[in-house]
Write a protein that holds these residues in place. Sequence first.
Motif, mmCIF file in Angstrom:
data_model
loop_
_atom_site.group_PDB
_atom_site.id
_atom_site.type_symbol
_atom_site.label_atom_id
_atom_site.label_comp_id
_atom_site.label_asym_id
_atom_site.label_seq_id
_atom_site.Cartn_x
_atom_site.Cartn_y
_atom_site.Cartn_z
ATOM 1 N N VAL A 5 48.508 -49.142 -44.282
ATOM 2 C CA VAL A 5 48.006 -48.439 -45.528
ATOM 3 C C VAL A 5 47.684 -49.484 -46.563
ATOM 4 C CG1 VAL A 5 49.085 -46.381 -45.200
ATOM 5 C CG2 VAL A 5 50.145 -48.295 -47.066
ATOM 6 N N HIS A 6 47.853 -51.168 -47.090
ATOM 7 C CA HIS A 6 46.876 -51.464 -48.161
ATOM 8 C C HIS A 6 46.130 -52.127 -46.795
ATOM 9 C CE1 HIS A 6 51.337 -51.903 -49.466
ATOM 10 N NE2 HIS A 6 50.210 -51.446 -50.551
ATOM 11 N N THR A 7 46.105 -52.670 -46.318
ATOM 12 C CA THR A 7 44.390 -53.510 -45.672
ATOM 13 C C THR A 7 43.553 -52.361 -44.984
ATOM 14 O OG1 THR A 7 46.002 -53.657 -43.084
ATOM 15 C CG2 THR A 7 46.051 -55.130 -44.846
ATOM 16 N N HIS A 8 44.628 -51.052 -45.025
ATOM 17 C CA HIS A 8 43.795 -49.942 -44.588
ATOM 18 C C HIS A 8 43.108 -50.506 -43.054
ATOM 19 C CE1 HIS A 8 43.710 -48.438 -48.203
ATOM 20 N NE2 HIS A 8 43.443 -49.432 -49.049
ATOM 21 N N LYS A 9 43.969 -50.782 -42.051
ATOM 22 C CA LYS A 9 43.432 -50.630 -40.743
ATOM 23 C C LYS A 9 44.528 -50.570 -39.906
ATOM 24 C CE LYS A 9 40.683 -55.120 -41.975
ATOM 25 N NZ LYS A 9 40.188 -56.609 -42.521
ATOM 26 N N LYS A 10 44.012 -50.578 -38.772
ATOM 27 C CA LYS A 10 45.219 -50.002 -37.314
ATOM 28 C C LYS A 10 45.964 -51.793 -37.142
ATOM 29 C CE LYS A 10 43.056 -46.279 -35.577
ATOM 30 N NZ LYS A 10 41.737 -45.523 -34.566
ATOM 31 N N SER A 11 47.417 -51.675 -36.155
ATOM 32 C CA SER A 11 47.918 -52.395 -36.624
ATOM 33 C C SER A 11 48.354 -52.314 -35.154
ATOM 34 C CB SER A 11 48.886 -52.817 -37.789
ATOM 35 O OG SER A 11 48.102 -53.331 -38.857
#
Length: 401
Positions: free
Chosen positions: A371-377
């Motif tokens: 939720v901070h990089t707004h990317k799937k991990s």
Amino acid sequence: MKRILVLIIALVFASGANAQKFEGLAETPPMGWNSWNKFACDVDENLIKETADAMVASGMKDAGYEYIVIDDCWHGERDSLGFIHPDPERFPSGIKALADYIHSKGLKFGIYSDAGWETCGGRPGSRGREYQDAMTYASWGVDYLKYDWCNTEGLKAEGAYLTMRDALYEAGRPIVFSICEWGDNDPWEWAGPIGHLWRTTGDIYNCFDCEEDHGTWSSWGVLQIIDMRPGIRTAAGPGHWNDPDMMEVGNGMSVSEDRAHFALWAIQAAPLIAGNDIRNMSPETVEILTNKDVIAIDQDTLGVQGYKHIDEEDYEVWVKPLAGGEVAVLFLNRTEDPMDITFDWKANKMTDPDFGHSYDYAADQYSIYNVHTHKKSGTTKKALKATIPGHDVLMYRLTKK
């Protein structure tokens, strides 16, 4: 007109009407701004107008913030009939005009009072004037009342807050009622039918890990506050929230500490009440306060407060069940040094100790969203290997595949 209001107040007392809390308010934790943390008693109508303008211009309104709340020291004197008036030098246009201005921005207006004879700042409190003040606030267009607990000698908290709750209800304008007795009287045990949120701790301080000793009382850092009041999460939910105090994001901590502070409030389903000067924010502060992915976790409609899945001296894992079977997971580094972690999802079945929500990563695979990089991990198929900076967090939203 004021004599007519006095007569109405007398009739309300005589009627024995069955007053109650306004329902349908604060279905998710309230979001807004309060003047105290940054400005204390240095408030006036220009500051409040400029803050409302900034809430719109900064993107905070679009992110979900809606309340502009004047804390202590707006008060002037009571007139001959006992009606409270604002300080004429600080608020020359009057409170109704100020509320109208805030409403014109698509925002809501909040004000402050105290259950005692005087507020914490020495202004007139509402003791013995509860119905009179409630009708005044309603006539001004108030939408939110923070009600403090200074100078309340001889009063019982539950009874005092019941009196103001009933007064607000009889005044007829739906007003969010914020109980602020610092958690001294265990409000989580009785405040649900009375207020929409209640303070669980003493005052916050703009420090991540410290205590400010005032002699007879203390202000607390972020970590000290999250360590207080374990076991009260069952009291929170739509329309009735535990409140660990207003935020200190943007008031002098590091970016990592501000990010962790905001995320920890969100994982606890806490009210998100900014306490900084939102007219003058760094890009980093704006990014933290308007992070819609973090806000969505706080504002999730399931309304469940998070809990600690792992609680070690320097390292914690928090879990917050979300609507639709999703879940938020937060990893906290309490130390000032970077921390390497390896977290095996399959070995960490998460079962809510109070509400029963369960997440078995050995049986089910979840996609991971930072939720901070707004990317799937990736997914929970593989163990998480990451470094958490000092006084910081990693925060993820997990969705079952």
